[in-house]
Motif scaffolding. Structure first.
Motif: not given
Ligand code: URA
Length: 250
Positions: A78-83, A145-153, A166-167
């Motif tokens: 449910s995270c919306q903490n960044c774009a 896992t990764n540092i980020l959980k969402c793919r950067p464009p 994400c940290s």
């Protein structure tokens, strides 16, 4: 001259074996040493002691809401903490064993991972699996896992605000897993985990401790980099031997 078994091992990790025209070929010798090590079984089994019997990892709890897996996975979802939450297709929390001795941390999901919601499923992930199997580690017995959980464009480098947003999730994963060793793969992962912006070549081949914890951390090249620079696979093999020593308490 490589034996059939050696050629098979080299092929498994994608090193192209060739016959040198000269009797002394430094690169071939390096590859032969790599194979020698790859086909040797680990000196002893990795500890399977339950986490309760292992030394407790000292990690400061920074987010008291993320103290169990269901809460953590819901929070990531449910995270919306960044774009990036808006631009990605799926969140990619992590995969593998939640009680793993080894935790592997990459950079961020790529195209395939974004579609499937699972880290390291593309070509780089397949090479990572082969590297783990070559040192007789089952990819399902580690946590990845990764540092980020969402793919950067377009797979651009993560921005600092995205890493910060994400940290808390990565910290919670480390706290819940309590791994014995962390393997940081690639420059972005290593620089962010160690808070050190030295080039990757300076960060690998050293015994680090994850800042704020007592967790041993090793750095190695990202498998995507190895796909572009296969000559660096010998260095990764060197790093894998160090990893096995740490896992085996040697
Ligand atoms: N590269 C990464 O760093 N992570 C993935 O999940 C896939 C590719």
């Amino acid at each position: 001259m490589l034996t059939a078994r050696q050629q098979h091992c080299l092929q498994a990790i994608g090193i192209t074996a060739w016959q040198s025209r000269s009797s002394i070929s430094t690169e071939l010798e390096v590859e032969e040493q790599v194979v020698e090590q790859f086909i040797k079984p680990p000196i002893k089994e990795i500890s399977t002691a339950p986490p309760s019997q292992q030394e407790t990892v000292k990690i400061e709890a920074q987010s008291f809401e993320l103290n169990d897996w269901p809460q953590l996975l819901d929070s990531i979802e449910s995270c919306q903490n960044c774009a990036l939450a808006q631009s990605c297709t799926r969140k990619v929390p992590g995969k593998g064993l939640q009680q793993a001795d080894l935790m592997i941390i990459g950079e961020a999901p790529g195209h395939d991972e974004d579609l499937q919601g699972i880290p390291f499923v593309g070509r780089a992930g397949q090479l990572l699996d082969k590297i783990l199997q070559a040192i007789q580690l089952d990819p399902n017995q580690v946590y990845i896992t990764n540092i980020l959980k969402c793919r950067p464009p377009n797979n651009r480098d993560p921005h600092i605000d995205e890493v910060q947003a994400c940290s808390q999730f990565l910290q919670a994963q480390i706290r819940l897993i309590q791994p014995k060793v962390i393997l940081s793969i690639g420059r972005i992962s290593a620089q962010n985990l160690l808070k050190d912006h030295s080039p990757l070549g300076k960060l690998r081949d050293k015994d680090h401790v994850l800042p704020g914890t007592n967790l041993p951390l090793l750095v190695t090249y990202h498998p995507a980099y190895l796909l572009r620079n296969p000559a660096e696979k010998a260095k990764v093999w060197h790093d894998m031997k160090a990893l096995l020593r740490l896992l085996n308490n040697e």
